[in-house]
Every structure is written in C-alpha cells, then in structure tokens.
Design a protein around this motif. Structure first.
Motif, PDB file in Angstrom:
ATOM      1  N   GLY B  57       0.809  -1.223   0.000  1.00  0.00           N
ATOM      2  CA  GLY B  57       0.000   0.000   0.000  1.00  0.00           C
ATOM      3  C   GLY B  57       0.839   1.268   0.000  1.00  0.00           C
ATOM      4  N   LEU B  58       2.038   1.188  -0.577  1.00  0.00           N
ATOM      5  CA  LEU B  58       2.919   2.365  -0.603  1.00  0.00           C
ATOM      6  C   LEU B  58       3.077   2.866  -2.024  1.00  0.00           C
ATOM      7  CD1 LEU B  58       5.715   1.054   1.740  1.00  0.00           C
ATOM      8  CD2 LEU B  58       3.977   2.749   2.281  1.00  0.00           C
ATOM      9  N   HIS B  59       3.429   4.136  -2.133  1.00  0.00           N
ATOM     10  CA  HIS B  59       3.713   4.717  -3.432  1.00  0.00           C
ATOM     11  C   HIS B  59       5.138   5.244  -3.344  1.00  0.00           C
ATOM     12  CE1 HIS B  59       2.166   6.396  -7.249  1.00  0.00           C
ATOM     13  NE2 HIS B  59       3.137   7.266  -7.060  1.00  0.00           N
ATOM     14  N   LEU B  60       6.098   4.474  -3.849  1.00  0.00           N
ATOM     15  CA  LEU B  60       7.502   4.858  -3.674  1.00  0.00           C
ATOM     16  C   LEU B  60       7.950   5.711  -4.856  1.00  0.00           C
ATOM     17  CD1 LEU B  60       8.542   1.388  -2.335  1.00  0.00           C
ATOM     18  CD2 LEU B  60       8.415   3.497  -1.024  1.00  0.00           C
ATOM     19  N   SER B  61       8.790   6.685  -4.575  1.00  0.00           N
ATOM     20  CA  SER B  61       9.010   7.735  -5.569  1.00  0.00           C
ATOM     21  C   SER B  61       9.860   7.294  -6.755  1.00  0.00           C
ATOM     22  CB  SER B  61       9.604   8.971  -4.916  1.00  0.00           C
ATOM     23  OG  SER B  61      10.827   8.663  -4.299  1.00  0.00           O
ATOM     24  N   SER B  78       4.235  -0.789  -7.857  1.00  0.00           N
ATOM     25  CA  SER B  78       2.896  -0.224  -7.699  1.00  0.00           C
ATOM     26  C   SER B  78       2.418  -0.516  -6.284  1.00  0.00           C
ATOM     27  CB  SER B  78       1.938  -0.829  -8.717  1.00  0.00           C
ATOM     28  OG  SER B  78       1.163  -1.836  -8.126  1.00  0.00           O
ATOM     29  N   SER B  79       1.426   0.241  -5.844  1.00  0.00           N
ATOM     30  CA  SER B  79       1.048   0.142  -4.429  1.00  0.00           C
ATOM     31  C   SER B  79       0.387  -1.189  -4.103  1.00  0.00           C
ATOM     32  CB  SER B  79       0.147   1.307  -4.039  1.00  0.00           C
ATOM     33  OG  SER B  79      -1.039   1.274  -4.781  1.00  0.00           O
ATOM     34  N   SER B  80       0.053  -2.005  -5.136  1.00  0.00           N
ATOM     35  CA  SER B  80      -0.514  -3.312  -4.803  1.00  0.00           C
ATOM     36  C   SER B  80       0.569  -4.386  -4.703  1.00  0.00           C
ATOM     37  CB  SER B  80      -1.577  -3.705  -5.840  1.00  0.00           C
ATOM     38  OG  SER B  80      -1.036  -3.560  -7.127  1.00  0.00           O
TER      39      SER B  80
END
Lengths: 348, 390
Positions: B57-61, B78-80
């Motif tokens: 569930g993260l959005h890494l830059s 991707s966040s999944s």
C-alpha cells in the motif's frame, strides 16, 4: 521450528547457565514505575508548531501535545513540572513505548487498526480530530487537489499520510508517475516545498496551518480546502498494561469533562465548594474515583489547576489567538454540547 | 593453527581455554538473541516474517523491483505490490547508488590523487584544498549541501533551458537516451549480451596463436548489430526529454535526490581515495622514477607505465575499505528522502510494525553487499599479486 518453543528453549538454556536473570515478565505497572521514579517520561515532538514545538522565542518546548504530557504528570505525580519530554520522530515514536523508553507518547498520532494491533500501541481517547490536507505555494496556481495529478507530493516518512496518498493515487486513477517523496521530518519537508522541489506538502491539516503560520511570509502559502482522509489523533501507551492505560484514559477524559462542567484553572477554588454532586465526585471532594484509578483522589484538581481544561489547552496552543488560528467553533473538536465530537463518559 | 615455522606447541590447557572462549562467545550471542526474543514476547510482539507477502500500500518515488512471477525482469513498483517487493526496490536503489558511486569516486579519486603528487603547484594546491575540505566535514552535512544548496537551487522545470537535450532543473536532471522504436524491449539485453560476448572474445584471443581471430570476431558482432538494426527498420533513435508542467517525459531522468546522494558520496569518497592514491604513489621507491627517467621516459609515461602499476598493488586493500564505507554510507540517503533500502525499511516497518524483522533483513542485505564487494576486490587483488609474482 516453532518460535515459541525455540524461545523457551533458549531461555531455559540461559537460565541453566546462570547467564541471565529471570526475565521480568511480571513487572510493575508503569503507574508504579513512574511514581517510584518521581518523574514522567513523555514522548513528544519538536517540529510541529502548535502541537509539539521548540519555540525559538522562548527556548521552550510548547504545544498541545506537550501540555498533555504535563497534564499526565500533574495527575500521576501531583506536579505538572515533573516530566521529562523525550523528543521523538515519526519513525521511532512506537518503539519508544514498546521498549519502555517513554511511559506515554503524545505525538500527533493517528489511531489506526494496524497500530492498535501489530504495532502494539494502546491508544488513549482522541484528543484532536484532524484530516490530511495539502499546503501549496500560492505562486504555483494549484486550486484543488486534482491539480496535483502527476506532480510531486511530499510528506514525512512513517506517517499514515504516506499510505493515504498511495490509496488516493490508485483510487482516483491518477498518473502513476505522480511522485510521493518522503522526508525524515517536517522542517526538511517544508524546505523542499519552499525550494520548489515539491508541488505540495501534505500531512495533517493542523500541522500545515502551523507551518504556514510560522513561515516567513505566510501569505505565500495556501492550505487547500480539500481533506482526503480522517485522522483522529491520540496519545498512546504500550499494550498489556491495563492499569496505566485506564488511568491515562480517564485523565484525558477529565480534561473534556472539566470543560463541560465549566471548570477552569481559574475558577477551581469556587468549584470545590459546588453543591453539584457530579462536580463534587469529579473533583474528588466526594467518593473514591481517583483512588480506584490508582491516582490521588484530587487528581482532577491538580490537572485542571495546572493545565486548565480541554478548551483552555486548545485555545492556548492552537486557538484563534495563536498564529495558527485553528477555529474550533462547530468543528469536530468542539464539545458535544456544541455539536462537536469531544465527549467524556460520565465520571461515576 | 599455523605456528609459522616456530616450535610452539599447544598444551591441553590452551585447547580447553580456546574451547571455553568459543563456547562463551556462542552463549553470549544466544543470550542476546534470547533476551531480544523474551523482551519482544513480553510486549506481545512475536517475531513473524509473514508481513513480507502482504500488500504494501505504498507509493515509492523511484526505483524498480522484481516481478516475483517473472524474476528476470525489473518492473516499476505499484502500491498493490508486496512489502518484500518494496524492500527489493530499496535494495535496487541502494545498489544503483553504490555501484555508480564506486565507479565515479574511483575515477575522481585517481585524478585528484595524481594531482596531489603533481609538480604543477596550482594543480597540487587545488587538489589539496579539495581533499582537506571534503575529508574534514561530515558527510551528512555535505549531503544537505548538495541537495538543498546545489540541486534544489537549479531553475524550475518550466524555466530551465535545454542544452544539447540536457535539462537540469530542480525537478530532476534529464538527458537524452537511446530508445527502441516502436518497441525493442530487449535492446538493453542485446547490448549487454554483445558486450559480454566481445569481452569473452578478447579474453580467449589473448594467446598469440589466437590473436588472428580477435578483430574478425569483434567485426562479426558489429555486423550482426548492423543487420539486426536494418532488419528491424532502424528501431533506435535518440529520445530527447520534453518538459511538461510537473516533469519532463522521455530521455533518462535522474531525480534530485538520486543526483544529490550520488554527488555527495562520489565527492566524499573520492577525497579519501585520492589520499590512498597519493600514499601509494609515494610508497613506490623514488629509484623507480629515476630508472624510468634514465630510460628516457617522460613523467606521464613513467607514471602510467612504471609507477601506477606498482602503486596499484599497494592501493587495492585500502581501496576496498573505501568501497565498503561508500556502500554503507548510502543509508544516509534517508535524510533527503531518496528511497534506498534503509529508507524503505523504515516506511515498511512503520506501516506494519515489524521493525525487528525488518532490521534483520536490512542488516543481512548490507552484510551480503559488503561481502560481495570484498570478495570481488580480493579476487582482483589476488590476481594483481599473482601477476607481480610472475
């Protein structure tokens, strides 16, 4: 191998070798530890203006969260000054209670399921109802959150905001190239917004208002009206210490209840003479509520006498008279009797 | 136990003592492990690695990760994706900075180190000031300097000028890149394969008898490329970055965070490498210089043919230490928000509460990385020594 068996095996092997003292599994409640120590160790922040902030003008740590630390010290030790404030970061705040470094933490922390389970925090009543907002530079011409699609959004490492944005970007089918950058603390985050690296600084709205208020030119910045998540903020202690958790829960409630009764730091002497049985019981003039909590019978007097009620703490730190001017009237943080969510179960 | 030719003999008492020391060390390690375990258990936190397979569930830059169903391909995150994939992305970013850092700091360090022994007064002093300035200020402060005072002071994207296709802005540094059109996804694999093949040919044709095959072999690869490019209808073109509102698209992109951490590590490590290079050159006997001059070599010829090859044998072991330091110092990237392994670990630990497990993984990863660097450099060193012995 089953970890539990492995652990027990290791422990017994050590005991046999006489290398380890028996693990202190049945330890005192934190309440007794704090009373014995004569000082409360309270985790808080020093980078959130209005909540936990090293005020450069006075050189003192001030704020809403810091006042809660003092209130707990007043309740447990009868003296609001007997507290050592441990300044933490977003990332180490949970470890601080897990390993016993801090007795309690008031750090602008959102209550979530994971934190109440896997992370091992036992939350106190919500002290502030907040939501994720966005601070942008006026010059960037960003009018609503949707204008940020594809941009660079910056927040702090280890905050719920990080996950909230990941969900938002996915849920709203934004450009997957939208960047979420995370910095260690808010001052670097603000510096990055200021330099133009970030198109938006995002965290709890209350903190954004604080940074805008403290900026050299507050009018260069805008807090957008949109709120993208609910962030109920609360202090927390470590799990598995029911006595400590219960005592602090009711200290937090006492602040709200005092406001509801109209008891302030100024009128406490008159209130002690009140004929109202509810107030008499609340202030410890009658009954044993304080003793049952493991606190002094007059703990509410000490807390409100030193720190004031919830409304006083609010107004002193973040209310309309402060640079942050977070309006309380009709907001979620108003008393339930005024349409807000601040509500204490009865003290009886 | 090699006694190195002396007549030392170990008595029974010595053996008992040594066994005792080993057992004691094992007991201390077990004791620490047990106390950590008991401490966590008393706070109701059992050790559990199942969080690795949970959705992050993260959005890494920035950075790439492994698609676990196609483990030969690096894919965007991707966040999944899972927490494990998030950590792999962190490791990818750490490796990227560490490898590029090692290459560039070695080059810069060599140049500055040679400059330090130059008879040219100006060059000599410039290098001295550089080394002194860089070695005597903390890396973290240099990192902030490069990030906030240099990279973030570049012009904003919309006002940044394009210079031969390069855009340097505070939103990132963009350069032209080679791109397969319409889609030649395996271009980089093909390029890598031909490079490896070329290296193999060069290696196999070292013997005088095989030398005749060297250039024909290389030519075959070049012709194969020509044929492939023609057959695919000129699928390669130079891709120029085009600035839009928030970022440039196309070309190669280097984020400000990546640029700053790389700059900081390269400059910092180069200063130390320069001192090692200088020390190694000075450690070569001055008679070697004299002998070289006596043969009629110029200074730069003496340096490249006589002095540097000897200095290299002294230089490699301390150089390894600098590489190891560089690899570990990548973890400072957290201070400027670059998602390296340590940074991603912090985020994952905070979302899942699994700090103990996470830190174990991170420690093992850094240990493995540094062992790998040591191993490669030790092999290289052994070869160098073997050459000298011949």
């Amino acid at each position: 191998m089953n970890m539990k068996i492995a652990g027990t095996g290791l422990a017994s092997a050590l005991l046999l070798m006489g290398l380890a003292s028996p693990p202190a599994l049945a330890q005192d409640s934190t309440l007794q530890t704090v009373i014995k120590r004569g000082q409360l160790i309270c985790g808080s922040d020093n980078t959130k203006p209005g909540f936990g902030y090293m005020n450069p003008k006075t050189g003192k740590l001030e704020g809403f969260d810091v006042d809660y630390c003092h209130a707990v010290a007043a309740a447990v030790l009868g003296d609001a000054s007997k507290v050592k404030i441990l300044t933490l970061t977003d990332k180490n705040r949970f470890n601080a209670v897990q390993n016993g470094e801090a007795d309690v933490v008031f750090f602008h922390t959102t209550v979530t399921t994971t934190r109440a389970t896997a992370v091992g925090a036992a939350f106190l009543p919500v002290s502030f109802y907040d939501g994720t907002g966005v601070l942008v530079k006026k010059a960037d011409q960003i009018k609503s959150i949707n204008d940020l699609n594809g941009g660079t959004i910056c927040t702090t490492q280890g905050s719920t905001t990080e996950a909230v944005w990941a969900d938002y970007i996915k849920g709203h089918k934004w450009d997957p190239k939208t960047q979420v950058l995370t910095y260690q603390d808010l001052d670097k985050l603000f510096a990055a917004l200021n330099s133009g690296r970030c198109n938006a600084m995002t965290t709890d709205k209350s903190a954004l208002v604080g940074w805008k208020g403290n900026a050299p030119k507050p009018d260069d910045f805008v807090v957008l009206a949109d709120t993208i998540s609910k962030e109920p903020l609360a202090g927390f202690v470590r799990q598995g210490d029911t006595q400590w958790h219960t005592a602090l829960t009711w200290v937090a409630y006492a602040l709200v209840q005092a406001e509801e009764f109209g008891i302030t730091s100024k009128n406490i002497p008159e209130m002690l003479k009140s004929e109202n049985p509810d107030i008499k019981r609340f202030l410890g003039v009658d009954g044993d509520l304080g003793k049952d909590l493991g606190l002094a019978p007059d703990f509410v007097q000490k807390v409100v006498g030193a720190m004031g009620n919830y409304g006083e703490i609010y107004n002193r730190n973040i209310g309309p008279e402060t640079p942050y001017g977070i309006d309380r009237k009709g907001s979620l943080n108003d008393l339930w009797t005024h349409g807000g969510l601040m509500y204490s179960p009865p003290f009886r | 136990m090699k006694a190195g030719g002396s007549q030392e003999r170990y008595t029974l008492g010595d053996h008992v003592l040594q066994i005792g020391v080993v057992l004691g060390a094992i007991a201390i390690v077990l004791g620490l492990a047990a106390s950590v375990y008991i401490g966590l258990a008393s706070h109701h936190i059992p050790i559990d690695f199942s969080f690795l397979s949970q959705v992050s569930g993260l959005h890494l830059s920035e950075g790439l990760t492994l698609d676990l169903s196609r483990p030969w391909d690096l894919v965007p995150f991707s966040s999944s994706d899972t927490n494990l994939q998030a950590l792999i992305l962190g490791l990818y970013n750490t490796l990227k900075v560490a490898l590029l850092g090692i290459v560039f700091s070695t080059l810069l360090g060599l140049l500055v180190g040679i400059g330090r022994v130059s008879p040219n007064w100006l060059l000599n002093r410039v290098c001295l000031v550089f080394v002194d300035l860089v070695r005597n200020t903390p890396l973290l402060i240099q990192l902030f300097f490069w990030y906030f005072a240099v990279v973030l002071q570049l012009p904003a994207l919309r006002s940044a000028a394009q210079f031969y296709g390069v855009i340097a802005s505070r939103q990132g540094i963009y350069t032209p890149s080679l791109l397969g059109v319409p889609a030649w996804p395996d271009f980089w694999w093909a390029a890598l394969a031909s490079l490896v093949l070329a290296a193999v040919i060069l290696r196999l044709t070292r013997r005088p008898g095989a030398r005749a095959f060297r250039w024909p072999g290389i030519a075959v690869i070049a012709i194969a490329w020509g044929v492939a490019l023609a057959a695919l209808g000129h699928p390669l073109r130079i891709d120029l970055p085009v600035a839009s509102r928030f970022r440039a698209s196309g070309g190669l992109a280097f984020t400000p965070e990546f640029s700053a951490i790389l700059l900081a590590l390269v400059v910092y490590t180069a200063a130390f490498i320069a001192e090692i290079v200088r020390g190694s050159i000075e450690a070569v006997s001055t008679r070697q210089w004299m002998a070289a001059y006596a043969l009629g070599l110029k200074r730069h010829q003496a340096m490249t043919h006589i002095i540097l090859p000897q200095a290299f044998r002294i230089l490699v072991p301390p150089l390894v230490n600098q590489y190891l330091n560089l690899a570990k110092n990548t973890s400072l990237a957290i201070a400027i928000g670059f998602p390296d392994l340590f940074n991603v670990y912090g985020t994952v630990a905070n979302q899942t509460g699994r700090s103990m497990e996470g830190i174990l993984i991170v420690m093992v990863a850094y240990l493995a990385l540094n062992w790998l660097i040591s191993l490669v450099m030790n092999l290289y060193n052994r070869r160098l020594m073997a050459q000298g012995a011949r």
